[in-house]
Design a protein around this motif. Structure first.
Motif, PDB file in Angstrom:
ATOM      1  N   PRO A 137       0.135   2.758  -6.540  1.00  0.00           N
ATOM      2  CA  PRO A 137       1.116   2.046  -5.899  1.00  0.00           C
ATOM      3  C   PRO A 137       2.245   2.254  -7.739  1.00  0.00           C
ATOM      4  N   ASN A 138       3.248   2.327  -7.909  1.00  0.00           N
ATOM      5  CA  ASN A 138       4.200   3.268  -9.299  1.00  0.00           C
ATOM      6  C   ASN A 138       5.236   2.352  -8.967  1.00  0.00           C
ATOM      7  N   GLY A 139       6.333   2.892  -9.007  1.00  0.00           N
ATOM      8  CA  GLY A 139       7.863   2.428  -9.496  1.00  0.00           C
ATOM      9  C   GLY A 139       7.668   1.213  -7.929  1.00  0.00           C
ATOM     10  N   LEU A 140       8.103   0.504  -8.318  1.00  0.00           N
ATOM     11  CA  LEU A 140       8.907  -0.434  -7.347  1.00  0.00           C
ATOM     12  C   LEU A 140      10.540  -1.430  -8.252  1.00  0.00           C
ATOM     13  N   ALA A 141      10.939  -1.429  -6.941  1.00  0.00           N
ATOM     14  CA  ALA A 141      12.486  -2.217  -6.873  1.00  0.00           C
ATOM     15  C   ALA A 141      13.087  -3.182  -5.439  1.00  0.00           C
ATOM     16  N   LEU A 142      12.821  -4.355  -5.898  1.00  0.00           N
ATOM     17  CA  LEU A 142      13.512  -5.291  -4.974  1.00  0.00           C
ATOM     18  C   LEU A 142      14.819  -4.764  -4.280  1.00  0.00           C
ATOM     19  N   SER A 143      15.541  -4.872  -3.121  1.00  0.00           N
ATOM     20  CA  SER A 143      16.884  -5.096  -2.425  1.00  0.00           C
ATOM     21  C   SER A 143      17.696  -6.393  -2.906  1.00  0.00           C
ATOM     22  N   PRO A 144      18.688  -5.461  -2.927  1.00  0.00           N
ATOM     23  CA  PRO A 144      19.447  -7.048  -3.400  1.00  0.00           C
ATOM     24  C   PRO A 144      20.018  -7.986  -3.073  1.00  0.00           C
ATOM     25  N   GLY A 145      19.785  -8.532  -1.774  1.00  0.00           N
ATOM     26  CA  GLY A 145      19.370  -9.690  -1.215  1.00  0.00           C
ATOM     27  C   GLY A 145      17.391 -10.462  -1.505  1.00  0.00           C
ATOM     28  N   GLY A 146      16.641  -9.313  -2.447  1.00  0.00           N
ATOM     29  CA  GLY A 146      15.515 -10.133  -2.597  1.00  0.00           C
ATOM     30  C   GLY A 146      14.804  -9.573  -1.503  1.00  0.00           C
ATOM     31  N   ASP A 147      15.199  -9.759  -0.223  1.00  0.00           N
ATOM     32  CA  ASP A 147      14.366  -9.170   1.161  1.00  0.00           C
ATOM     33  C   ASP A 147      13.111  -8.752   0.754  1.00  0.00           C
ATOM     34  N   THR A 148      13.456  -7.566   0.812  1.00  0.00           N
ATOM     35  CA  THR A 148      12.502  -6.206   0.280  1.00  0.00           C
ATOM     36  C   THR A 148      11.830  -6.290  -1.242  1.00  0.00           C
ATOM     37  N   LEU A 149      10.697  -5.030  -0.946  1.00  0.00           N
ATOM     38  CA  LEU A 149      10.525  -4.948  -2.171  1.00  0.00           C
ATOM     39  C   LEU A 149       9.296  -2.916  -1.747  1.00  0.00           C
ATOM     40  N   ALA A 150      10.475  -2.328  -2.652  1.00  0.00           N
ATOM     41  CA  ALA A 150      10.178  -0.947  -1.965  1.00  0.00           C
ATOM     42  C   ALA A 150       9.218  -0.699  -3.347  1.00  0.00           C
ATOM     43  N   VAL A 151       7.759   0.058  -2.842  1.00  0.00           N
ATOM     44  CA  VAL A 151       6.644   0.722  -4.325  1.00  0.00           C
ATOM     45  C   VAL A 151       6.352   1.781  -3.332  1.00  0.00           C
ATOM     46  N   SER A 152       6.564   3.235  -4.301  1.00  0.00           N
ATOM     47  CA  SER A 152       6.522   4.289  -4.091  1.00  0.00           C
ATOM     48  C   SER A 152       4.814   4.260  -4.523  1.00  0.00           C
ATOM     49  N   ASP A 153       4.371   5.436  -4.005  1.00  0.00           N
ATOM     50  CA  ASP A 153       2.522   5.433  -3.889  1.00  0.00           C
ATOM     51  C   ASP A 153       2.980   7.328  -5.225  1.00  0.00           C
ATOM     52  N   SER A 154       2.320   7.093  -6.061  1.00  0.00           N
ATOM     53  CA  SER A 154       2.192   8.283  -7.204  1.00  0.00           C
ATOM     54  C   SER A 154       1.421   9.045  -6.697  1.00  0.00           C
ATOM     55  N   ALA A 155      -0.079   9.142  -5.338  1.00  0.00           N
ATOM     56  CA  ALA A 155      -0.802   9.874  -5.687  1.00  0.00           C
ATOM     57  C   ALA A 155      -0.358  10.468  -4.039  1.00  0.00           C
ATOM     58  N   GLY A 156       0.727  10.133  -2.913  1.00  0.00           N
ATOM     59  CA  GLY A 156       0.929  11.419  -2.427  1.00  0.00           C
ATOM     60  C   GLY A 156       2.825  11.156  -2.131  1.00  0.00           C
ATOM     61  N   THR A 157       3.904  11.110  -1.150  1.00  0.00           N
ATOM     62  CA  THR A 157       4.679  11.988  -0.740  1.00  0.00           C
ATOM     63  C   THR A 157       5.074  10.629  -0.346  1.00  0.00           C
ATOM     64  N   ALA A 158       5.334   9.147  -0.457  1.00  0.00           N
ATOM     65  CA  ALA A 158       5.916   8.300   0.413  1.00  0.00           C
ATOM     66  C   ALA A 158       6.633   7.370  -0.375  1.00  0.00           C
ATOM     67  N   ALA A 159       7.256   6.667   0.231  1.00  0.00           N
ATOM     68  CA  ALA A 159       7.743   5.202  -0.569  1.00  0.00           C
ATOM     69  C   ALA A 159       7.264   4.464   0.567  1.00  0.00           C
ATOM     70  N   TRP A 160       6.916   2.831   0.099  1.00  0.00           N
ATOM     71  CA  TRP A 160       6.888   1.830   1.276  1.00  0.00           C
ATOM     72  C   TRP A 160       7.880   0.781   1.112  1.00  0.00           C
ATOM     73  N   ALA A 161       8.352   0.174   1.862  1.00  0.00           N
ATOM     74  CA  ALA A 161       8.757  -0.656   1.750  1.00  0.00           C
ATOM     75  C   ALA A 161       8.001  -2.192   2.722  1.00  0.00           C
ATOM     76  N   PHE A 162       8.307  -2.802   1.994  1.00  0.00           N
ATOM     77  CA  PHE A 162       7.449  -4.550   2.102  1.00  0.00           C
ATOM     78  C   PHE A 162       8.159  -5.508   2.409  1.00  0.00           C
ATOM     79  N   ARG A 163       8.057  -6.479   2.732  1.00  0.00           N
ATOM     80  CA  ARG A 163       9.210  -7.644   3.574  1.00  0.00           C
ATOM     81  C   ARG A 163       8.264  -8.836   2.501  1.00  0.00           C
ATOM     82  N   VAL A 164       9.363  -9.502   2.232  1.00  0.00           N
ATOM     83  CA  VAL A 164       9.434 -10.373   1.374  1.00  0.00           C
ATOM     84  C   VAL A 164       9.463 -11.498   1.526  1.00  0.00           C
ATOM     85  N   GLU A 165       8.231 -12.240   1.172  1.00  0.00           N
ATOM     86  CA  GLU A 165       8.912 -13.685   2.337  1.00  0.00           C
ATOM     87  C   GLU A 165       8.604 -15.181   0.884  1.00  0.00           C
TER      88      GLU A 165
END
Length: 75
Positions: free
Chosen positions: A47-75
């Motif tokens: 897990p490397n770079g991360l950012a919160l959505s403007p509403g703060g309900d989603t956390l986006a995280v990049s995987d520097s060992a892969g080719t994808a970014a992930w989105a997680f729900r923030v509760e």
């Protein structure tokens, strides 16, 4: 605020929570206040770079060992 956290990147939520990536430990740490931390295991190899959505309900995280970014729900 905390000790024993190897911060790579961080994002700060409107409520004051801080989300930190720890690439070497393959996790995200949530800081809820002074001395209050919890680690979140994530299915990312680096897990490397991360950012919160403007509403703060989603956390986006990049995987520097892969080719994808992930989105997680923030509760």
């Amino acid at each position: 605020l905390l000790t024993d956290v190897g911060c790579n990147d961080l994002a700060v939520a409107k409520d004051g929570r801080v989300y930190v990536t720890e690439t070497r430990k393959k996790r995200i740490v949530i800081i809820d206040g002074p001395g209050r931390t919890r680690a979140v295991d994530v299915p990312l190899a680096a897990p490397n770079g991360l950012a919160l959505s403007p509403g703060g309900d989603t956390l986006a995280v990049s995987d520097s060992a892969g080719t994808a970014a992930w989105a997680f729900r923030v509760e």
